[in-house]
Design a protein around this motif. Sequence first.
Motif: not given
Lengths: 84, 84, 147, 147
Positions: C29-31, C102, C105-106, C109-110
């Motif tokens: 997963a990536s952001f 996922l 990843c969330a 970034i948060d």
Amino acid sequence: MLTILYFAWVREAVGKAQEEIAPPPSVTTVAELVGWLATQGEGYAEAFADPGRLRAALDQEFVSLDVPLGSAREVALFPPVTGG
Amino acid sequence: MLTILYFAWVREAVGKAQEEIAPPPSVTTVAELVGWLATQGEGYAEAFADPGRLRAALDQEFVSLDVPLGSAREVALFPPVTGG
Amino acid sequence: MIRVSVQEAPLDIAAEHRALAQSGVGGIASFTGLVRGDDGVTTLELEQYPGMTGRMLTRLAEQAAERWSLAAATIVHRVGPMAVGDGIVFVGTASAHRADALEACAYLIDRLKTDAPFWKREWQGGESRWVEARACDDSAAERWDTK
Amino acid sequence: MIRVSVQEAPLDIAAEHRALAQSGVGGIASFTGLVRGDDGVTTLELEQYPGMTGRMLTRLAEQAAERWSLAAATIVHRVGPMAVGDGIVFVGTASAHRADALEACAYLIDRLKTDAPFWKREWQGGESRWVEARACDDSAAERWDTK
């Protein structure tokens, strides 16, 4: 002696990124350091007028402004972070 | 005439990917079609012995086996999907 | 395997994915956060607290690896000037379980938005302004505390 | 903007990210599923229901775009033989809100596992077996129904 680092608009208002300072003995917390810095000249007054807009780190760990400086060697003062 | 499509191990057991078939009038649902196909030879018997292992689509929409064939032109029979 | 980089060079999304794929697991997963061209912004500039940034990003990646089943986690944050459409930050996670990849990843970034010492400045031609922190970023970061 | 592709060619993750970035928004989330080398698997083969796959993937992307605020959504699924470490599927979403991008990405990969007519076959040297569907994929897909 404390190493003090400034970032973002705090750095710009003060006019420097870093300095070595020996605050008076009455300064024991980060908030007191901010209050004292605000008296050190025009740029400082602008940067430190509103402590509510400031955040701090002691020896590269985020702290709230009411914590004692203790034996910290490096204090950083800056606005809330906006990375990511 | 129905176009019947087979996928994955159903296709391999039947030995073909696609055929045109006119099932008898008694075949009105997908499950009945599966039951009838199971009588059409050795590969068919293997492919359609256990309807619980099968999924179906009518005119390229997933359906459960109990739905009527209705006016569908294309029936697909296959194992549960495993993409992604 | 944790990889953290604070760099002036552009993000290389394909290379970061290839490195995460080396972990051998089934999902990545990536952001990626990008420079928006809203309000006539022409350039975004990122300032950091050198020394502290790398350590904080590493700590975040380690926290994610404790909380979720991860085979690898990568955080790359650019600093310096960047153009509209450029990547600012890349967060990538590799896991045998896609939900873990996922969610981690969330999380990354948060938390990065509130826990890493970076500051954004927007340039519109010759004028610039420092970006203000957003309250919604604080609440996005805090939701991970109450879980 | 929705982009769906069912292709034999390898995934080009950098190109997919560049295309999503064209939407001009601030964040891109992606999930990439990879061929694992577990149990001595040497090649993975993907069979599809031609015609139905593209339509189902487009429908999933449209459903995600109705449910979340998305500027763009991409689904690329490979078919045919692929090697260990290759990408099987790429799901990417672009949004002004990172939570929307990440949730829509999770939705798309969960639903794709149960709602798109693909079948995996694993080769170990000259031997092959069809991969069995997993109950956990059904429950992962269903969690989006009850929200």
